[in-house]
Every structure is written in C-alpha cells, then in structure tokens.
Design a protein around this motif. Structure first.
Motif, PDB file in Angstrom:
ATOM      1  N   LEU A  68       0.868  -1.172   0.000  1.00  0.00           N
ATOM      2  CA  LEU A  68       0.000   0.000   0.000  1.00  0.00           C
ATOM      3  C   LEU A  68       0.906   1.224   0.000  1.00  0.00           C
ATOM      4  CD1 LEU A  68      -2.867   1.146   0.169  1.00  0.00           C
ATOM      5  CD2 LEU A  68      -2.671   1.005   2.661  1.00  0.00           C
ATOM      6  N   ARG A  69       0.775   2.062  -1.000  1.00  0.00           N
ATOM      7  CA  ARG A  69       1.579   3.277  -1.095  1.00  0.00           C
ATOM      8  C   ARG A  69       0.769   4.434  -0.519  1.00  0.00           C
ATOM      9  NH1 ARG A  69       2.797  -0.016  -5.272  1.00  0.00           N
ATOM     10  NH2 ARG A  69       5.010  -0.501  -5.491  1.00  0.00           N
ATOM     11  N   LEU A  70       1.413   5.195   0.362  1.00  0.00           N
ATOM     12  CA  LEU A  70       0.720   6.221   1.146  1.00  0.00           C
ATOM     13  C   LEU A  70       1.494   7.527   1.158  1.00  0.00           C
ATOM     14  CD1 LEU A  70       0.364   3.912   4.245  1.00  0.00           C
ATOM     15  CD2 LEU A  70      -1.525   4.571   2.786  1.00  0.00           C
ATOM     16  N   LEU A  71       0.794   8.579   1.536  1.00  0.00           N
ATOM     17  CA  LEU A  71       1.473   9.835   1.843  1.00  0.00           C
ATOM     18  C   LEU A  71       2.374   9.621   3.051  1.00  0.00           C
ATOM     19  CD1 LEU A  71      -1.452  12.430   1.694  1.00  0.00           C
ATOM     20  CD2 LEU A  71       0.306  12.050  -0.037  1.00  0.00           C
ATOM     21  N   SER A  72       3.468  10.349   3.108  1.00  0.00           N
ATOM     22  CA  SER A  72       4.295  10.335   4.309  1.00  0.00           C
ATOM     23  C   SER A  72       3.501  10.988   5.439  1.00  0.00           C
ATOM     24  CB  SER A  72       5.583  11.121   4.069  1.00  0.00           C
ATOM     25  OG  SER A  72       5.287  12.501   3.947  1.00  0.00           O
ATOM     26  N   PRO A  73       3.877  10.743   6.684  1.00  0.00           N
ATOM     27  CA  PRO A  73       3.182  11.421   7.783  1.00  0.00           C
ATOM     28  C   PRO A  73       3.199  12.949   7.622  1.00  0.00           C
ATOM     29  CG  PRO A  73       4.496   9.643   8.654  1.00  0.00           C
ATOM     30  CD  PRO A  73       4.843   9.761   7.188  1.00  0.00           C
ATOM     31  N   THR A  74       4.321  13.492   7.150  1.00  0.00           N
ATOM     32  CA  THR A  74       4.422  14.943   6.953  1.00  0.00           C
ATOM     33  C   THR A  74       3.426  15.425   5.907  1.00  0.00           C
ATOM     34  OG1 THR A  74       6.761  14.926   7.594  1.00  0.00           O
ATOM     35  CG2 THR A  74       5.983  16.830   6.302  1.00  0.00           C
ATOM     36  N   ASP A  75       3.367  14.732   4.762  1.00  0.00           N
ATOM     37  CA  ASP A  75       2.414  15.125   3.717  1.00  0.00           C
ATOM     38  C   ASP A  75       0.976  14.883   4.152  1.00  0.00           C
ATOM     39  OD1 ASP A  75       4.152  16.201   1.821  1.00  0.00           O
ATOM     40  OD2 ASP A  75       4.540  14.261   0.897  1.00  0.00           O
ATOM     41  N   CYS A  76       0.743  13.836   4.922  1.00  0.00           N
ATOM     42  CA  CYS A  76      -0.597  13.579   5.448  1.00  0.00           C
ATOM     43  C   CYS A  76      -1.063  14.739   6.321  1.00  0.00           C
ATOM     44  CB  CYS A  76      -0.606  12.273   6.236  1.00  0.00           C
ATOM     45  SG  CYS A  76      -2.196  11.886   6.975  1.00  0.00           S
ATOM     46  N   ILE A  77      -0.181  15.195   7.198  1.00  0.00           N
ATOM     47  CA  ILE A  77      -0.534  16.322   8.069  1.00  0.00           C
ATOM     48  C   ILE A  77      -0.781  17.574   7.249  1.00  0.00           C
ATOM     49  CG2 ILE A  77       0.368  17.900   9.831  1.00  0.00           C
ATOM     50  CD1 ILE A  77       1.628  15.420  11.151  1.00  0.00           C
ATOM     51  N   LYS A  78       0.056  17.827   6.249  1.00  0.00           N
ATOM     52  CA  LYS A  78      -0.156  18.999   5.388  1.00  0.00           C
ATOM     53  C   LYS A  78      -1.516  18.919   4.686  1.00  0.00           C
ATOM     54  CE  LYS A  78       3.498  19.197   2.749  1.00  0.00           C
ATOM     55  NZ  LYS A  78       4.774  19.366   2.047  1.00  0.00           N
ATOM     56  N   ASP A  79      -1.870  17.724   4.208  1.00  0.00           N
ATOM     57  CA  ASP A  79      -3.158  17.533   3.546  1.00  0.00           C
ATOM     58  C   ASP A  79      -4.320  17.764   4.511  1.00  0.00           C
ATOM     59  OD1 ASP A  79      -4.843  16.384   1.261  1.00  0.00           O
ATOM     60  OD2 ASP A  79      -5.341  15.042   2.928  1.00  0.00           O
ATOM     61  N   ARG A  80      -4.233  17.208   5.714  1.00  0.00           N
ATOM     62  CA  ARG A  80      -5.301  17.360   6.698  1.00  0.00           C
ATOM     63  C   ARG A  80      -5.429  18.813   7.157  1.00  0.00           C
ATOM     64  NH1 ARG A  80      -8.967  14.729   5.982  1.00  0.00           N
ATOM     65  NH2 ARG A  80      -8.065  15.189   3.986  1.00  0.00           N
ATOM     66  N   LEU A  81      -4.292  19.499   7.346  1.00  0.00           N
ATOM     67  CA  LEU A  81      -4.347  20.910   7.743  1.00  0.00           C
ATOM     68  C   LEU A  81      -4.929  21.774   6.628  1.00  0.00           C
ATOM     69  CD1 LEU A  81      -0.996  21.375   9.691  1.00  0.00           C
ATOM     70  CD2 LEU A  81      -3.321  21.186  10.640  1.00  0.00           C
ATOM     71  N   ALA A  82      -4.583  21.463   5.395  1.00  0.00           N
ATOM     72  CA  ALA A  82      -5.158  22.205   4.267  1.00  0.00           C
ATOM     73  C   ALA A  82      -6.670  22.036   4.232  1.00  0.00           C
ATOM     74  CB  ALA A  82      -4.524  21.737   2.955  1.00  0.00           C
ATOM     75  N   ALA A  83      -7.141  20.803   4.463  1.00  0.00           N
ATOM     76  CA  ALA A  83      -8.588  20.558   4.493  1.00  0.00           C
ATOM     77  C   ALA A  83      -9.238  21.303   5.656  1.00  0.00           C
ATOM     78  CB  ALA A  83      -8.862  19.055   4.599  1.00  0.00           C
ATOM     79  N   VAL A 105       7.583  13.494  12.152  1.00  0.00           N
ATOM     80  CA  VAL A 105       7.118  14.522  11.219  1.00  0.00           C
ATOM     81  C   VAL A 105       8.230  15.542  10.992  1.00  0.00           C
ATOM     82  CG1 VAL A 105       5.406  16.358  10.898  1.00  0.00           C
ATOM     83  CG2 VAL A 105       4.753  14.238  12.042  1.00  0.00           C
ATOM     84  N   ASP A 106       8.367  15.991   9.760  1.00  0.00           N
ATOM     85  CA  ASP A 106       9.320  17.051   9.426  1.00  0.00           C
ATOM     86  C   ASP A 106       8.606  18.398   9.602  1.00  0.00           C
ATOM     87  OD1 ASP A 106      11.032  18.917   8.312  1.00  0.00           O
ATOM     88  OD2 ASP A 106      11.458  17.721   6.520  1.00  0.00           O
ATOM     89  N   TRP A 107       8.717  18.980  10.788  1.00  0.00           N
ATOM     90  CA  TRP A 107       8.005  20.214  11.097  1.00  0.00           C
ATOM     91  C   TRP A 107       8.484  21.381  10.258  1.00  0.00           C
ATOM     92  CZ3 TRP A 107       3.593  19.591  13.205  1.00  0.00           C
ATOM     93  CH2 TRP A 107       3.375  18.512  14.053  1.00  0.00           C
ATOM     94  N   ASP A 108       9.753  21.396   9.860  1.00  0.00           N
ATOM     95  CA  ASP A 108      10.249  22.467   8.982  1.00  0.00           C
ATOM     96  C   ASP A 108       9.558  22.435   7.634  1.00  0.00           C
ATOM     97  OD1 ASP A 108      12.003  23.420  10.937  1.00  0.00           O
ATOM     98  OD2 ASP A 108      13.655  22.148  10.215  1.00  0.00           O
ATOM     99  N   GLU A 109       9.259  21.230   7.132  1.00  0.00           N
ATOM    100  CA  GLU A 109       8.549  21.073   5.854  1.00  0.00           C
ATOM    101  C   GLU A 109       7.124  21.583   5.968  1.00  0.00           C
ATOM    102  OE1 GLU A 109       7.505  19.967   1.956  1.00  0.00           O
ATOM    103  OE2 GLU A 109       9.464  20.256   2.877  1.00  0.00           O
TER     104      GLU A 109
END
Length: 110
Positions: A68-83, A105-109
């Motif tokens: 199963l290919r997924l968003l990284s935790p960092t990208d997942c958080i960015k996606d959820r925050l954007a929503a 999580v890469d908080w700088d990203e």
C-alpha cells in the motif's frame, strides 16, 4: 469518509467499475460505494499532490495482501491541515494531531 486513490496505471473508468463490482462496489456520482460500509472510494486524477505541491516521496506499507503506497506522515498532516483551513473541518485538524502524535514529522517542511 472517502478513501482517495491515485491510479498510476491509467486504468479506464469502465475497467475500474468492472473490477470494483466484483467485490460489491457500485458507481454513484463520481464515487464508488458499497452497501456494507459508510466509506466510499474516490479516484482523483493525478499526479499525487498536496494542494499544488507534488508529492516527492511516497511511503510504502507492506502487507500480506501487497504493498500500500501512502502519503508520508508529513504530507498527510499537510493535507489534513489544508482541508481544515479550506473547509473549517475540525475532524481534519484532529486527524492531523493524531498523525503528529504517532509518527515522525518534518516540522520544517510543514
């Protein structure tokens, strides 16, 4: 309540509909639904991106049934925050917090 999948194999909608019908899903509007679950499937067009930013790294989770290919935790958080910011959906904010509490999580990203 939707699960988004990016089709990287360029499967036709008809092919997708036939395969998903074999496991009980049927097409309703732009989604695929199943009578035994409240979750529905969506296949947005690619490429995979969070907002306007292409996703550079895709994580892999190896299961007995396949990869199963997924968003990284960092990208997942960015996606959820954007929503959260876009739709003021507090459930998305809660999801971002849960991921942040459980994963590196890469908080700088962000």
């Amino acid at each position: 309540m939707d699960l988004d999948f990016i089709d990287r194999l360029h499967t036709t909608r008809r092919q997708m509909k036939e395969v998903l019908a074999e496991i009980g899903f049927y097409e309703k509007d732009r989604y695929f639904v199943h009578p035994d679950t409240n979750f529905f499937l969506e296949f947005p067009s690619g490429p995979l991106a969070v907002g306007n930013e292409p996703v550079a790294v895709v994580e892999e989770l190896r299961l007995d049934t396949g990869i199963l290919r997924l968003l990284s935790p960092t990208d997942c958080i960015k996606d959820r925050l954007a929503a959260f910011y876009h739709w003021n959906d507090r459930q998305c904010l809660q999801q971002a917090v849960w991921v942040a509490l459980e994963r590196h999580v890469d908080w700088d990203e962000i």
